[in-house]
Design an enzyme around this catalytic site. Structure first.
Site, PDB file in Angstrom:
ATOM      1  N   LYS A  76       0.866  -1.184   0.000  1.00  0.00           N
ATOM      2  CA  LYS A  76       0.000   0.000   0.000  1.00  0.00           C
ATOM      3  C   LYS A  76       0.898   1.228   0.000  1.00  0.00           C
ATOM      4  CE  LYS A  76      -3.835   2.090   2.645  1.00  0.00           C
ATOM      5  NZ  LYS A  76      -4.750   1.939   3.793  1.00  0.00           N
ATOM      6  N   SER A 151      -9.763   2.187   2.895  1.00  0.00           N
ATOM      7  CA  SER A 151      -8.854   2.936   2.042  1.00  0.00           C
ATOM      8  C   SER A 151      -7.850   2.041   1.314  1.00  0.00           C
ATOM      9  CB  SER A 151      -8.096   3.964   2.883  1.00  0.00           C
ATOM     10  OG  SER A 151      -7.263   3.289   3.836  1.00  0.00           O
ATOM     11  N   SER A 175     -10.104  -0.257   7.134  1.00  0.00           N
ATOM     12  CA  SER A 175      -9.540  -0.197   5.779  1.00  0.00           C
ATOM     13  C   SER A 175      -8.820  -1.434   5.264  1.00  0.00           C
ATOM     14  CB  SER A 175      -8.590   0.988   5.664  1.00  0.00           C
ATOM     15  OG  SER A 175      -9.344   2.145   5.500  1.00  0.00           O
TER      16      SER A 175
END
Ligand code: GLN
Length: 483
Positions: A76, A151, A175
């Site tokens: 990420k 997210s 998330s």
């Protein structure tokens, strides 16, 4: 190669069925081919990844390579990667090249895993739909007109489309679990303090926690073993040894006590999601689990408490982006105030600015007691609810999200509706507990996730239930048609 588990990949590399260079090339090609439809990967490390794969092959040839050596993984874009862009999905950091690796990245690279690239995300991890990224929206591989969740939507979409065997992600209020649920993959948010936050760009420090997203619970357990570690550079890192995430996986769950919170199966839950989760619970019953009802009476306080605490911490954490030290700087500032104001107005997107304003307001003198202190009290009640429930049961199970993936644009104009996406996930972060999501059904051809919540450091039991479920079901094997 794309359907092989982490342990199968590990074995194949050791058996020399294929090399790490071949495996890395294979996934880099898949990223090239499919990412344009998804926008899940925003930086790909091509040459660097292949060089690391060559080194991994040399290590494997010596017979002394650590487990998982040579397996490619995406990160990420919230994790700092040395010498590479680390943008956090923001214009503010669109040009930021990190001078160091996050501990998580370092842990994986030390074991010889290959960093393939970086995944798209909501700006500064604020969002539930991956529509707030400066680099554009991410599409759900199951339905391109729908959101992948957020997210960590880039990580979840990439794994669902098999662009990599696994990805890192972070979870401040849901998330990891929410995008894993909406994309039909497995993700775990460990106990707060298990995975180092050093080099993981801060959103709300008392809640942020990294974890893996992969195809299965077994994959997640193996990745977590490598990812979680005590880190003296993170002041909230747990000093004790991490539990053994892997060995319990293969034990039967006969007699395990599972609680279903009645508040998680009430108004607001999509009937299709409810049915899928209830069917999954029947499967667990069939495996010998004892199911009872529990109550988390203060769970309704979790969303309001979170939307005070998280913005308050974010407003403090994001004050460092001032246009002076690094990141975006506005053009031709006339004085210091102009530099600050324009840098932050131009560099941050709308949702981030909204959170900074809410957080600054809640922390301002005169309002602190009314908001921040009250939210902290609500958090205590939520912690007590969980401890009461865990005095009766080993694990808590419910839905991960209120409904399957929704269409792009349908909630982006209504922040409160978007915030309710995390109604079942946020309490876990406020309490610092571990939580995971595993695929448990399809509704109108879109995946549904089941959430498993454990007491502190009870990841082995959660992963065990998930693995035993995945042993007798195929939901985790379902792949979106075009990938
Ligand atoms: N959706 C929540 C938010 O917008 C949680 C995000 C997260 O876990 N990073 O803040």
């Amino acid at each position: 190669m794309k359907e092989l588990s982490i342990s199968a990949l590990n074995q194949s590399l050791k058996n020399k069925d294929f090399t790490s260079v071949e495996l890395t090339e294979y996934f880099l090609k898949r990223i090239k081919k499919y990412n344009k439809d998804l926008n899940a990967v925003i930086t790909s490390f091509d040459e660097k990844a292949l060089n690391s794969a060559k080194l991994a092959d040399e290590k494997i040839a010596t017979g002394a390579a650590p487990d998982l050596c040579g397996i490619p993984i995406l990160h990420k874009d919230i994790f700092c990667t040395k010498g590479e862009l680390t943008t956090c999905g923001s214009k503010m950091l669109a040009n930021f090249v990190s001078p160091y690796n996050a501990t998580v990245v370092e842990n994986f690279e030390k074991s010889g895993l290959i960093s393939l690239g970086k995944t798209n995300m909501d700006e500064f991890a604020m969002g539930s739909s991956n529509e707030t990224s400066y680099f554009g929206v991410v599409k759900n591989p199951w339905a391109l007109d729908c959101v992948p969740g957020g997210s960590s939507g880039g990580s979840a979409a990439a794994i669902a489309a098999r662009l990599a065997p696994a990805a890192t992600a972070t979870d401040t209020g849901g998330s990891i679990r929410q995008p894993a649920a909406l994309c039909g993959v497995t993700g775990i948010k460990p106990t707060y303090g298990s995975v180092s936050r050093w080099g993981m760009i801060a959103f709300a420090s008392s809640l942020d926690q990294g974890g893996p997203i992969a195809k299965t619970s077994e994959d997640c357990a193996m990745l977590l073993k490598c990812m979680a570690s005590f880190d003296h550079k993170d002041s909230t890192s747990i000093e004790n040894k991490r539990p053994d995430y892997v060995s319990k996986l293969y034990q039967p769950i006969d007699g395990l006590k599972i609680g279903l919170p009645k508040e998680y199966f009430s108004e607001g839950l999509h009937p299709g999601t409810q049915e899928a989760v209830e069917n999954a619970i029947e499967v667990l019953k069939g495996l010998g689990a004892k199911i009872t009802e529990v109550s988390l009476p203060n769970s309704k306080l979790s969303v309001p408490a979170y939307y005070v605490i998280a913005p308050a911490e974010a407003s403090a954490n994001l004050s460092r982006y001032d246009g002076v030290k690094y990141g975006y700087r506005c053009k031709n500032p006339v004085d210091l105030e102009d530099l600050y104001v324009r840098t932050r107005s131009e560099g941050f997107g709308e949702e981030v600015q909204r959170r900074i304003m809410i957080g600054t307001y809640c922390l301002s003198s005169g309002y602190y007691d009314a908001y921040y202190k009250k939210a902290q009290l609500a958090k205590e009640l939520i912690i007590q609810d969980f401890q009461t429930a865990f005095s009766d049961v080993d694990l808590i199970i419910g839905p991960t999200c209120p409904s399957p993936a929704f269409q792009h644009g349908t909630k982006s104009d209504n922040p409160v509706e978007m915030y309710l996406e995390d109604v079942y996930t946020i309490a876990v972060n406020l309490a610092g507990l571990p939580g995971m999501s595993i695929p448990c059904g399809l509704v109108s051809k879109k995946p549904v996730g089941m959430q498993i919540i454990g007491n502190y450091l009870e990841e082995p039991a959660m992963l065990q239930v998930a693995h035993q479920f995945q042993n007798v079901t195929d939901w985790h094997k379902a792949v979106p048609g075009n990938f």
